[in-house]
Every structure is written in structure tokens, then in C-alpha cells.
Scaffold this active site. Structure first.
Site, PDB file in Angstrom:
ATOM      1  N   THR A   1       0.819  -1.202   0.000  1.00  0.00           N
ATOM      2  CA  THR A   1       0.000   0.000   0.000  1.00  0.00           C
ATOM      3  C   THR A   1       0.857   1.257   0.000  1.00  0.00           C
ATOM      4  O   THR A   1       0.422   2.312  -0.453  1.00  0.00           O
ATOM      5  CB  THR A   1      -0.941   0.001   1.216  1.00  0.00           C
ATOM      6  OG1 THR A   1      -1.628  -1.255   1.269  1.00  0.00           O
ATOM      7  CG2 THR A   1      -1.965   1.110   1.135  1.00  0.00           C
TER       8      THR A   1
ATOM      9  N   TYR B   1       5.867 -12.499   4.275  1.00  0.00           N
ATOM     10  CA  TYR B   1       4.705 -11.844   3.675  1.00  0.00           C
ATOM     11  C   TYR B   1       4.195 -12.715   2.534  1.00  0.00           C
ATOM     12  O   TYR B   1       4.835 -12.818   1.485  1.00  0.00           O
ATOM     13  CB  TYR B   1       5.120 -10.466   3.164  1.00  0.00           C
ATOM     14  CG  TYR B   1       4.005  -9.566   2.675  1.00  0.00           C
ATOM     15  CD1 TYR B   1       2.658  -9.894   2.830  1.00  0.00           C
ATOM     16  CD2 TYR B   1       4.307  -8.350   2.078  1.00  0.00           C
ATOM     17  CE1 TYR B   1       1.658  -9.046   2.393  1.00  0.00           C
ATOM     18  CE2 TYR B   1       3.310  -7.488   1.637  1.00  0.00           C
ATOM     19  CZ  TYR B   1       1.993  -7.835   1.788  1.00  0.00           C
ATOM     20  OH  TYR B   1       1.006  -6.991   1.345  1.00  0.00           O
TER      21      TYR B   1
ATOM     22  N   LYS C   1       2.648 -12.362   7.669  1.00  0.00           N
ATOM     23  CA  LYS C   1       1.464 -11.629   7.251  1.00  0.00           C
ATOM     24  C   LYS C   1       0.819 -12.445   6.143  1.00  0.00           C
ATOM     25  O   LYS C   1       1.377 -12.617   5.064  1.00  0.00           O
ATOM     26  CB  LYS C   1       1.813 -10.227   6.749  1.00  0.00           C
ATOM     27  CG  LYS C   1       0.573  -9.459   6.295  1.00  0.00           C
ATOM     28  CD  LYS C   1       0.915  -8.116   5.659  1.00  0.00           C
ATOM     29  CE  LYS C   1      -0.361  -7.426   5.190  1.00  0.00           C
ATOM     30  NZ  LYS C   1      -0.089  -6.160   4.464  1.00  0.00           N
TER      31      LYS C   1
ATOM     32  N   ILE D   1      -2.078  -6.345  10.136  1.00  0.00           N
ATOM     33  CA  ILE D   1      -1.356  -5.353   9.341  1.00  0.00           C
ATOM     34  C   ILE D   1      -2.326  -4.881   8.268  1.00  0.00           C
ATOM     35  O   ILE D   1      -2.602  -5.596   7.311  1.00  0.00           O
ATOM     36  CB  ILE D   1      -0.067  -5.943   8.750  1.00  0.00           C
ATOM     37  CG1 ILE D   1       0.869  -6.391   9.889  1.00  0.00           C
ATOM     38  CG2 ILE D   1       0.640  -4.913   7.866  1.00  0.00           C
ATOM     39  CD1 ILE D   1       2.162  -7.048   9.419  1.00  0.00           C
TER      40      ILE D   1
END
Length: 293
Positions: free
Chosen positions: A47, A136, A164, A206
Site C-alpha cells: 500500500t 509476507y 502476514k 497489518i
């Protein structure tokens, strides 16, 4: 082991009207998040458009977040690239900027095998021995999953602290929470499944929508941890239409527009991403205003 708990916004990177990084607005956004009760901050993730920033910009983003946050939140910097050498450089850069935790996805474009991906993470851990790694898993962006063989190989490493999980597969999240409990912490990366993640063992979220929905999302977490499951469920239910809009496409642009609606002029995304159309803004704004009542 470093503990991941609570709401950790995956921060946007604000740009001014000329397209330059707006560090003052970034600092204001960080301060706002902290006042809402977030427990961590994650700059330079998906993001945050890390892929569209120069190295100097990445360093300054990390410096700004760290300067404003101080010791008030856990800091995790995204550190990614297309090959192991580049990722190691990014991890070292994060460490030199004062970060002791990094969020590392599989290298994009190379499409490594699971064995190669294990070697990739091990090389990072060996090269930078004073940094913790949050894995991730976001296969829609990398085309590679952080598979169970990778987790099996890294589960006993004391600096692989969490994952994540952003695959959107709740069954996989449940299995991770069960199989690696006490070894690899589970962090929610699927925004529309947050309540389910927490019910199945996640301790943190997150969260990109927290950029503009921090009050609601922190309230959800506080209700959940206090045992008010009905209250937590009600907040999640109220956010579903907006979350559905976010997940329908142009995610980064919509998060940035959400920030604008919340009072933060973070600008538009850098190319190749294009601004939202007027119709897309209208539809998003309608759901945003309904949520705020």
C-alpha cells in the site's frame, strides 16, 4: 520473540500535487494513527507503493515514521525487490534507518521454487543478523506462495517471528495458526477476514484500511480483546460494504482516496496506477459515508 499485537497500519506514502513525497503529511498521518491507539506502523509495504519510490525516498519515509513514532509503536519496514541481492540491500537500509523488523515477500518476477524461496530467506537472515523477519504471503502480487515447506524450514529460526497472511484463504490461515503456534505468529493480511483470523489465532492485523478507518478498526480490536465478540462482529459487519468495494479493484487508489475523505491530502498513486474515475469515487464515497453514519 518480538510480539506482534494489535492494529498495525500498512501506511500509504503521501505525494504532493507535483508528485513528490509529502513527508509532512506522512508525519501527520502517523501521529493521527498513534492517537487512535494503533500498536505498530508498517511503511513501505504494498500500500505504501515502495516499488515506485527511489532509495532516497524510502530512507526518508522510514526516517519520518521513526522520528514521529519514537518508541510509541512497533515499527516494521517493507524490504522487497526482484532478487536476493536487492532485498538484502533493502533490509540493510531498513536496519541502518533504525528498524529491527522487516516485512519480506517473495521476490517478484523471478518466480522461485519453494526450495529457492527458502534459500532466499535464509540468505537474508544470514546477511543481516540483527533484524527480525516477518514473512509476507501475497501470491496475487508475487505469483509465489510462502508454502508450508518454507515455513517448516524456518519455524525454528528465532528471527523469523511472524507471517502476514494475505492469500485470502482462511483455511490456510487456520492451519498456520495451529501448526506453527508458538513459533511463527499469524498476522492478518486479508482485511475482509479479520475477525476470522483473530478467532483462529492471529494476534495482529497489518491493515491498509486503517489509514483512514483507524478509529473503527482499533475499536473492533479493543472489543474483541475485551471479550465483546458481538460488538466486534457488529463493527466488522458495518465495514463489509466498504471492504468489498476496496477488494473489487484499484485497492491502493481507494485507500488513498479514503485518506482524502478522512482529511489527509495524500495525493494519487504513482504510475502505472491511474487515479480513480469520478464514478469510482462516487461509489466509494457513498459506502464511506454510510459507514460513518
Amino acid at each position: 520473540m518480538q510480539q506482534l499485537k494489535g492494529i498495525m497500519p500498512a501506511l500509504v506514502t503521501p505525494f504532493d500535487k507535483n508528485g513528490a513525497v509529502d513527508y509532512d503529511t506522512l508525519g501527520s498521518l502517523v501521529e493521527f494513527q498513534l492517537k487512535q491507539g494503533v500498536t505498530g506502523l508498517v511503511p513501505l509495504g504494498s500500500t505504501g507503493e515502495s516499488y515506485a519510490l527511489t532509495n532516497d525516498e524510502r530512507r526518508q519515509v522510514m526516517a519520518t515514521v521513526r522520528e514521529v513514532a519514537g518508541n510509541r509503536a512497533m515499527l516494521i519496514a517493507g524490504a522487497n525487490g526482484s532478487c536476493t541481492r536487492e532485498v538484502i540491500e533493502q533490509v540493510r537500509q531498513a536496519r541502518d534507518s533504525g528498524y529491527r523488523n522487516v516485512l519480506v515477500a517473495p521476490p517478484y518476477y523471478a518466480i522461485p521454487t519453494q526450495e529457492e524461496l527458502t534459500g532466499h530467506y535464509q540468505a537474508i537472515l544470514d546477511a543481516v543478523p540483527d533484524v527480525n523477519v516477518v514473512l509476507y504471503n501475497y501470491p496475487i502480487r508475487t505469483n509465489v506462495e510462502v508454502g508450508y515447506s518454507v515455513l517448516d524450514a524456518l519455524q525454528d529460526h528465532d528471527r523469523v517471528i511472524a507471517i502476514k497472511e494475505s492469500a485470502g484463504n482462511l483455511l490456510r490461515a487456520i492451519e498456520i495458526g495451529d501448526k506453527y503456534k508458538g513459533k511463527i505468529q499469524l498476522s492478518c493480511g486479508s482485511d475482509d477476514q479479520a475477525l476470522d483470523f483473530f478467532l483462529w489465532g492471529a494476534t495482529s492485523w497489518i491493515c491498509a484500511p486503517a489509514n483512514f478507518l483507524a478509529p473503527q478498526i482499533v475499536s473492533f480490536y479493543n472489543k474483541y480483546t475485551s471479550g465483546d465478540l458481538a460488538g466486534a462482529q457488529q463493527i466488522v459487519r458495518s465495514m463489509f460494504p466498504l471492504m468489498n468495494n476496496l477488494e473489487s479493484g484499484k485497492f491502493i487508489q481507494k485507500v488513498k482516496y479514503g485518506c482524502e475523505l478522512a482529511g489527509f491530502k495524500v495525493g494519487v498513486a504513482r504510475m502505472p496506477l491511474l487515479p480513480l474515475t469520478d464514478d469510482e469515487k462516487t461509489e466509494f464515497r457513498k459506502e464511506f459515508e454510510k459507514l460513518l453514519g
